[in-house]
Motif scaffolding. Structure first.
Motif, short mmCIF file in Angstrom:
data_model
loop_
_atom_site.label_atom_id
_atom_site.label_comp_id
_atom_site.label_asym_id
_atom_site.label_seq_id
_atom_site.Cartn_x
_atom_site.Cartn_y
_atom_site.Cartn_z
N MET A 1 0.85 -1.19 0.00
CA MET A 1 0.00 0.00 0.00
C MET A 1 0.88 1.25 0.00
SD MET A 1 -2.83 1.24 2.80
CE MET A 1 -3.83 -0.22 2.51
N THR A 2 0.58 2.19 -0.90
CA THR A 2 1.33 3.43 -0.96
C THR A 2 0.92 4.34 0.18
OG1 THR A 2 1.48 3.30 -3.36
CG2 THR A 2 1.80 5.46 -2.37
N ASP A 3 1.90 4.82 0.97
CA ASP A 3 1.57 5.74 2.05
C ASP A 3 2.20 7.11 1.87
OD1 ASP A 3 4.19 5.16 2.56
OD2 ASP A 3 3.83 4.18 4.49
N SER A 4 2.94 7.29 0.77
CA SER A 4 3.44 8.62 0.43
C SER A 4 3.69 8.70 -1.06
CB SER A 4 4.72 8.96 1.20
OG SER A 4 5.80 8.16 0.75
N LEU A 5 3.59 9.89 -1.59
CA LEU A 5 3.77 10.10 -3.03
C LEU A 5 4.39 11.48 -3.22
CD1 LEU A 5 3.13 9.18 -5.99
CD2 LEU A 5 0.98 10.46 -5.77
N THR A 6 5.52 11.54 -3.90
CA THR A 6 6.18 12.80 -4.21
C THR A 6 6.05 13.07 -5.70
OG1 THR A 6 7.74 12.61 -2.37
CG2 THR A 6 8.35 14.08 -4.17
N ILE A 7 5.55 14.25 -6.02
CA ILE A 7 5.34 14.63 -7.42
C ILE A 7 5.94 16.01 -7.66
CG2 ILE A 7 3.22 13.27 -7.63
CD1 ILE A 7 1.63 15.89 -7.37
N THR A 8 6.14 16.34 -8.93
CA THR A 8 6.50 17.71 -9.29
C THR A 8 5.43 18.65 -8.77
OG1 THR A 8 7.58 16.91 -11.31
CG2 THR A 8 6.97 19.24 -11.24
N ARG A 9 5.85 19.80 -8.26
CA ARG A 9 4.87 20.74 -7.71
C ARG A 9 3.79 21.04 -8.75
NH1 ARG A 9 5.89 26.94 -5.39
NH2 ARG A 9 3.96 27.05 -4.20
N PRO A 10 2.53 20.93 -8.36
CA PRO A 10 1.44 21.09 -9.33
C PRO A 10 1.14 22.54 -9.65
CG PRO A 10 0.55 20.61 -7.16
CD PRO A 10 2.05 20.52 -7.03
N ASP A 11 0.32 22.73 -10.68
CA ASP A 11 -0.20 24.04 -11.07
C ASP A 11 -1.71 23.95 -11.17
OD1 ASP A 11 2.40 25.38 -11.65
OD2 ASP A 11 2.51 23.93 -13.29
N THR A 311 10.26 23.12 -10.80
CA THR A 311 11.47 22.39 -10.41
C THR A 311 11.38 21.85 -8.99
OG1 THR A 311 12.49 24.48 -9.72
CG2 THR A 311 12.93 23.71 -11.96
N SER A 312 10.45 22.35 -8.19
CA SER A 312 10.29 21.84 -6.83
C SER A 312 9.28 20.70 -6.81
CB SER A 312 9.84 22.97 -5.89
OG SER A 312 8.65 23.57 -6.37
N THR A 313 9.13 20.08 -5.66
CA THR A 313 8.24 18.93 -5.53
C THR A 313 7.23 19.15 -4.40
OG1 THR A 313 9.75 17.80 -4.01
CG2 THR A 313 9.98 17.32 -6.37
N LEU A 314 6.23 18.27 -4.38
CA LEU A 314 5.22 18.25 -3.33
C LEU A 314 5.02 16.80 -2.91
CD1 LEU A 314 1.91 20.17 -3.08
CD2 LEU A 314 1.78 17.67 -3.19
N THR A 315 4.96 16.56 -1.62
CA THR A 315 4.80 15.20 -1.11
C THR A 315 3.46 15.06 -0.40
OG1 THR A 315 7.19 14.86 -0.85
CG2 THR A 315 5.74 13.44 0.43
N LEU A 316 2.72 14.05 -0.81
CA LEU A 316 1.45 13.69 -0.18
C LEU A 316 1.67 12.47 0.70
CD1 LEU A 316 -0.40 14.22 -3.47
CD2 LEU A 316 -1.33 15.20 -1.37
N VAL A 317 1.06 12.47 1.87
CA VAL A 317 1.22 11.38 2.83
C VAL A 317 -0.16 10.85 3.20
CG1 VAL A 317 2.03 10.75 5.13
CG2 VAL A 317 3.35 12.36 3.75
#
Length: 350
Positions: A1-11, A311-317
């Protein structure tokens, strides 16, 4: 099960910030998570000229907290008096990223919109020449057309004729709400999404028209275009989670005070800036498509608008216990209710 996800900062490719005290109150809710946003021009009076767009951009940047990084992407409100040369100059300077088409009377503050589309043809032709996208509020306003059919009729009567008459015009079908619109994008837009794209809101992925009407009228779910049948919501989910580059996030987050939402003639709009990313993680996980969330929120939009990705990222937990989301945002004009999805949220932005 995924408990975190890091993606390119959204728009956010469709956002209402309003002005004045409301702007200062709601801007941090977007800037906290999003790197850029296409800013809607339907102020009173509307943002029609390059000079007005520059002044509005400066007010937005002045309202931005010092510890936040955010770039407003400005748009011009298309009227029957819009000057093609002013549009071209605003685009050439880097000020304006798109022009917004509101059919007159279609939604909030749209009275200055277009009634006679022949009068805006010179502007559209200039936009096609310089590659400036047209963002459309896709609804007709004819009183004889049912409100639930206005998007489908707009495609047939307005959008398709405009595109056929203006070769090379790049179009974003904003906040689509029907399977008809999703099908039109797939059948008429190139696979790379370079000439025709569509934004999908957070709330249209979650609610159908029953949410507004069943068990009593719920004004905080009333938006324009209005939510449609469940079959259309499912079609939007399929489009958003498909990894198709022609579909990308535009929240249409629209702040109205509770007093204006709960009045005898309540305003249309859902305020989703605060919890959009958490809600999208829920939706994409539910549909087994978490690996496609980055494309929808962070990559497809920049590709269409020919801009670099952030260029930055966002992490969802993901959390075991439901995450607390404020019921409302405090503004000097009164509270603005945050969109309630109707289910517990277990995702949060780290």
């Amino acid at each position: 099960m995924t408990d975190s996800l890091t993606i390119t900062r959204p728009d956010d490719w469709h956002l209402h910030l309003r002005d004045g005290d409301m702007l200062r109150a709601v801007l941090p809710e977007t800037a906290r998570h999003f790197g850029r946003a296409i800013i809607m021009p339907n102020l009173v009076p509307p943002v029609v000229t390059g000079d007005q767009a520059a002044a509005y951009r400066d007010r937005i940047l002045s309202a931005l907290p010092e510890d936040m990084s955010f770039t407003p992407l400005m748009t011009l409100y298309l009227t029957e008096e819009t000057d093609p040369d002013d549009v071209a100059a605003a685009h050439a300077s880097g000020l304006v990223t798109a022009v917004k088409l509101y059919p007159a009377g279609a939604t909030t503050n749209s009275a200055s919109g277009v009634t006679n589309f022949d009068k805006v043809r010179p502007v559209l032709e200039k936009m096609a020449e310089i590659g400036l996208p047209l963002c459309t509020h896709g609804e007709v306003t004819d009183p004889d057309i049912d409100i639930f059919d206005r998007e489908a009729v707009f495609i047939d009567r307005v959008l398709d004729p405009i595109r056929q008459a203006t070769p090379g015009l790049r179009v974003v079908m904003e906040h689509i709400t029907t399977a008809n619109a999703a099908d039109y994008v797939r059948s008429h837009g190139t696979v790379d999404g370079g000439d025709l794209g569509a934004t999908i809101t957070t709330h249209h992925l979650i609610i159908n028209r029953n949410a507004i009407l069943v068990g009593g009228i719920k004004p905080h779910y009333y938006c324009l275009p209005v939510a449609k049948r469940e079959e259309h919501r499912l079609a939007l989910r399929a489009a958003a989670t498909s990894a198709d580059k022609r579909f990308f996030l535009g929240t249409d987050s629209a702040p109205h005070t509770d007093a204006n939402k709960l009045s005898a003639c309540g305003c249309a709009g859902c305020f989703t800036a605060t919890n959009t990313m958490a809600l999208l993680a829920h939706v994409f996980e539910e549909d087994g498509a978490l690996d496609h969330l980055e494309g929808f929120a962070s990559q497809h939009g920049p590709a269409f608008y020919r801009l670099p990705e952030n260029t930055s990222t966002l992490t969802l937990v993901k959390t075991d216990e439901p995450v607390h989301v404020p019921q409302s945002i405090v503004t000097p004009d009164g509270p603005v209710t945050v969109f309630d999805p109707g289910f517990p949220i277990h995702w949060t932005v780290a």
